[in-house]
Design an enzyme around this catalytic site. Structure first.
Site, PDB file in Angstrom:
ATOM      1  N   ASN A   9     -65.746  43.195  66.717  1.00 66.40           N
ATOM      2  CA  ASN A   9     -65.286  43.388  65.340  1.00 66.40           C
ATOM      3  C   ASN A   9     -66.167  44.470  64.715  1.00 66.40           C
ATOM      4  O   ASN A   9     -67.300  44.211  64.336  1.00 66.40           O
ATOM      5  CB  ASN A   9     -65.416  42.056  64.584  1.00 66.40           C
ATOM      6  CG  ASN A   9     -65.112  42.204  63.106  1.00 66.40           C
ATOM      7  OD1 ASN A   9     -64.603  43.230  62.663  1.00 66.40           O
ATOM      8  ND2 ASN A   9     -65.432  41.170  62.337  1.00 66.40           N
ATOM      9  N   TRP A  10     -65.619  45.653  64.621  1.00 66.91           N
ATOM     10  CA  TRP A  10     -66.424  46.782  64.113  1.00 66.91           C
ATOM     11  C   TRP A  10     -66.613  46.743  62.615  1.00 66.91           C
ATOM     12  O   TRP A  10     -67.396  47.498  62.064  1.00 66.91           O
ATOM     13  CB  TRP A  10     -65.759  48.112  64.509  1.00 66.91           C
ATOM     14  CG  TRP A  10     -65.713  48.390  65.971  1.00 66.91           C
ATOM     15  CD1 TRP A  10     -66.103  47.566  66.993  1.00 66.91           C
ATOM     16  CD2 TRP A  10     -65.242  49.602  66.600  1.00 66.91           C
ATOM     17  NE1 TRP A  10     -65.909  48.173  68.206  1.00 66.91           N
ATOM     18  CE2 TRP A  10     -65.377  49.425  67.991  1.00 66.91           C
ATOM     19  CE3 TRP A  10     -64.714  50.790  66.121  1.00 66.91           C
ATOM     20  CZ2 TRP A  10     -65.004  50.415  68.906  1.00 66.91           C
ATOM     21  CZ3 TRP A  10     -64.338  51.774  67.024  1.00 66.91           C
ATOM     22  CH2 TRP A  10     -64.500  51.586  68.401  1.00 66.91           C
ATOM     23  N   LYS A  11     -65.860  45.920  61.931  1.00 64.17           N
ATOM     24  CA  LYS A  11     -65.905  45.844  60.459  1.00 64.17           C
ATOM     25  C   LYS A  11     -65.704  47.236  59.863  1.00 64.17           C
ATOM     26  O   LYS A  11     -64.996  48.051  60.452  1.00 64.17           O
ATOM     27  CB  LYS A  11     -67.210  45.180  60.008  1.00 64.17           C
ATOM     28  CG  LYS A  11     -67.450  43.848  60.736  1.00 64.17           C
ATOM     29  CD  LYS A  11     -68.540  43.024  60.165  1.00 64.17           C
ATOM     30  CE  LYS A  11     -68.682  41.752  60.975  1.00 64.17           C
ATOM     31  NZ  LYS A  11     -69.664  40.813  60.452  1.00 64.17           N
ATOM     32  N   HIS A  96     -61.401  36.151  58.582  1.00 66.58           N
ATOM     33  CA  HIS A  96     -62.842  36.332  58.765  1.00 66.58           C
ATOM     34  C   HIS A  96     -63.553  35.892  57.484  1.00 66.58           C
ATOM     35  O   HIS A  96     -63.020  36.055  56.385  1.00 66.58           O
ATOM     36  CB  HIS A  96     -63.140  37.812  59.072  1.00 66.58           C
ATOM     37  CG  HIS A  96     -64.560  38.011  59.487  1.00 66.58           C
ATOM     38  ND1 HIS A  96     -65.585  38.076  58.577  1.00 66.58           N
ATOM     39  CD2 HIS A  96     -65.129  38.125  60.716  1.00 66.58           C
ATOM     40  CE1 HIS A  96     -66.727  38.237  59.231  1.00 66.58           C
ATOM     41  NE2 HIS A  96     -66.472  38.262  60.534  1.00 66.58           N
ATOM     42  N   GLU A  98     -65.748  37.167  55.777  1.00 61.33           N
ATOM     43  CA  GLU A  98     -65.906  38.235  54.774  1.00 61.33           C
ATOM     44  C   GLU A  98     -64.614  38.414  53.974  1.00 61.33           C
ATOM     45  O   GLU A  98     -64.644  38.706  52.788  1.00 61.33           O
ATOM     46  CB  GLU A  98     -66.335  39.536  55.471  1.00 61.33           C
ATOM     47  CG  GLU A  98     -67.777  39.433  55.963  1.00 61.33           C
ATOM     48  CD  GLU A  98     -68.073  40.204  57.223  1.00 61.33           C
ATOM     49  OE1 GLU A  98     -67.295  41.092  57.602  1.00 61.33           O
ATOM     50  OE2 GLU A  98     -69.118  39.902  57.853  1.00 61.33           O
ATOM     51  N   GLU A 168     -67.048  30.819  63.706  1.00 58.66           N
ATOM     52  CA  GLU A 168     -68.127  31.699  63.266  1.00 58.66           C
ATOM     53  C   GLU A 168     -68.869  31.051  62.098  1.00 58.66           C
ATOM     54  O   GLU A 168     -68.437  31.181  60.940  1.00 58.66           O
ATOM     55  CB  GLU A 168     -67.568  33.047  62.811  1.00 58.66           C
ATOM     56  CG  GLU A 168     -66.798  33.790  63.876  1.00 58.66           C
ATOM     57  CD  GLU A 168     -66.785  35.299  63.586  1.00 58.66           C
ATOM     58  OE1 GLU A 168     -67.290  36.056  64.409  1.00 58.66           O
ATOM     59  OE2 GLU A 168     -66.279  35.685  62.522  1.00 58.66           O
ATOM     60  N   GLY A 174     -74.327  38.239  61.140  1.00 64.80           N
ATOM     61  CA  GLY A 174     -75.131  39.375  60.695  1.00 64.80           C
ATOM     62  C   GLY A 174     -76.542  39.006  60.280  1.00 64.80           C
ATOM     63  O   GLY A 174     -77.253  39.808  59.686  1.00 64.80           O
ATOM     64  N   SER A 214     -74.042  36.625  65.316  1.00 64.51           N
ATOM     65  CA  SER A 214     -75.267  37.129  65.954  1.00 64.51           C
ATOM     66  C   SER A 214     -75.280  36.924  67.471  1.00 64.51           C
ATOM     67  O   SER A 214     -76.339  36.674  68.064  1.00 64.51           O
ATOM     68  CB  SER A 214     -76.516  36.516  65.310  1.00 64.51           C
ATOM     69  OG  SER A 214     -76.588  36.907  63.953  1.00 64.51           O
ATOM     70  N   GLY A 235     -69.927  41.168  66.230  1.00 60.88           N
ATOM     71  CA  GLY A 235     -69.979  42.138  65.144  1.00 60.88           C
ATOM     72  C   GLY A 235     -70.951  43.264  65.471  1.00 60.88           C
ATOM     73  O   GLY A 235     -70.636  44.188  66.226  1.00 60.88           O
ATOM     74  N   GLY A 236     -72.149  43.184  64.925  1.00 59.78           N
ATOM     75  CA  GLY A 236     -73.146  44.258  65.049  1.00 59.78           C
ATOM     76  C   GLY A 236     -73.336  44.754  66.476  1.00 59.78           C
ATOM     77  O   GLY A 236     -73.418  45.972  66.727  1.00 59.78           O
TER      78      GLY A 236
HETATM   79  P1  PGA Z   1     -72.264  39.528  63.942  1.00 58.56           P
HETATM   80  O1  PGA Z   1     -70.806  39.383  63.315  1.00 58.56           O
HETATM   81  O2  PGA Z   1     -72.111  39.523  65.442  1.00 58.56           O
HETATM   82  O3  PGA Z   1     -72.776  40.859  63.424  1.00 58.56           O
HETATM   83  O4  PGA Z   1     -73.076  38.377  63.451  1.00 58.56           O
HETATM   84  C1  PGA Z   1     -69.831  38.572  63.908  1.00 58.56           C
HETATM   85  C2  PGA Z   1     -68.569  38.630  63.098  1.00 58.56           C
HETATM   86  O5  PGA Z   1     -68.660  38.735  61.864  1.00 58.56           O
HETATM   87  O6  PGA Z   1     -67.450  38.597  63.648  1.00 58.56           O
END
Ligand code: PGA
Length: 251
Positions: A9-11, A96, A98, A168, A174, A214, A235-236
């Site tokens: 997930n590149w956001k 998600h 967010e 999640e 993050g 994470s 994500g990251g």
């Molecule tokens: P993260 O994000 O790996 O940076 O914690 C995961 C996600 O939000 O899908």
């Protein structure tokens, strides 16, 4: 059908050239490798077609990060499931944390988005997970149960078999605070139990459950080795080709 998946997930990150380099980097590093999972990248919407062009020539699959709950029309700024289908986007992240937090998406709206994706033959990756306070109050199972029941359990068995779920925990996203393998396994087993109760044990065993929060090249192997963890939503750590491919190879 249950399968192992690692999805990035590149956001809202990367400019076009960087996105193209990352897609090419992942595709190149995966070329000719024997893989035990499906690999999905979820770039910002603007780059989806670039990514699906790469995907045609590689093992990569492409997912979007969001979709409208409408088919088409006067919804400025929105992207419809039919549009995703028309450029061969196979997956779409739905709900998600967010989007739930910053865009006030609730379970009822997410249920509609899931329906639209299924109407157009796309696979929703439906996200659920508790915030820290809910875990501290030991409400996490209840919260996740409600998210899944309200967002997914209106589906019939056939429809549900086309859904992927990502657990999640919001406190792990993050933050560098990963859920322990025991915590992840505990929630995944609980989710599988909910599905068994609603549909059947067979349906539950056939559902793909991803962990996100994470997850990185150092902890992926242990997380993915849990019985009910079928991969990750990353994500990251999906923003660097080398690290993302290491996670993919954790299977
Ligand atoms: P993260 O994000 O790996 O940076 O914690 C995961 C996600 O939000 O899908």
């Amino acid at each position: 059908m249950r399968k192992n998946i690692v999805a990035g997930n590149w956001k809202m990150n990367l400019e076009f050239t960087e996105a193209e380099e990352l897609t090419a980097g992942v595709a190149e590093q995966l070329e000719g490798q024997a893989l035990n999972c499906e690999v999905v990248i979820c770039p910002p919407a603007l780059y989806l077609e670039m990514a699906t062009d790469f995907a045609e020539e590689s093992v990569l699959k492409v997912g979007a990060q969001n979709v409208s709950n409408h088919d088409s029309g006067a919804y400025t700024g929105e992207i419809a499931a039919g549009m995703l289908a028309s450029v061969d986007v196979k997956y779409c992240i739905v709900g998600h944390s967010e989007r739930r937090k910053y865009f006030h998406e609730d379970n009822a709206l997410l249920a509609q988005k899931v329906d639209k994706l299924l109407d157009y033959g796309r696979t929703p990756i439906y996200c659920c997970g508790e915030v820290l306070e809910e875990r501290e109050k030991e409400n996490h199972f209840k919260v996740v149960e409600q998210q899944i029941a309200e967002g997914l359990f209106h589906l019939n068995e056939d429809e549900f078999s086309n859904v992927v779920i990502a657990y999640e925990p919001v406190w792990a996203i993050g933050t560098g605070l990963t859920a322990s393998p025991v915590q992840a396994q505990g929630m995944h087993a609980f989710i599988r139990g909910l599905i068994a109760k609603k549909y059947s044990k067979e349906v539950a065993e056939e559902t793909t459950l991803l962990y996100g929060g994470s997850c990185n090249a150092n902890n992926a192997k242990e997380l993915f080795s849990q019985r009910d963890v079928d991969g990750g939503l990353i994500g990251g750590a999906s923003l660097k080709a080398g690290e993302f491919v290491s996670i993919v190879k954790s299977f």
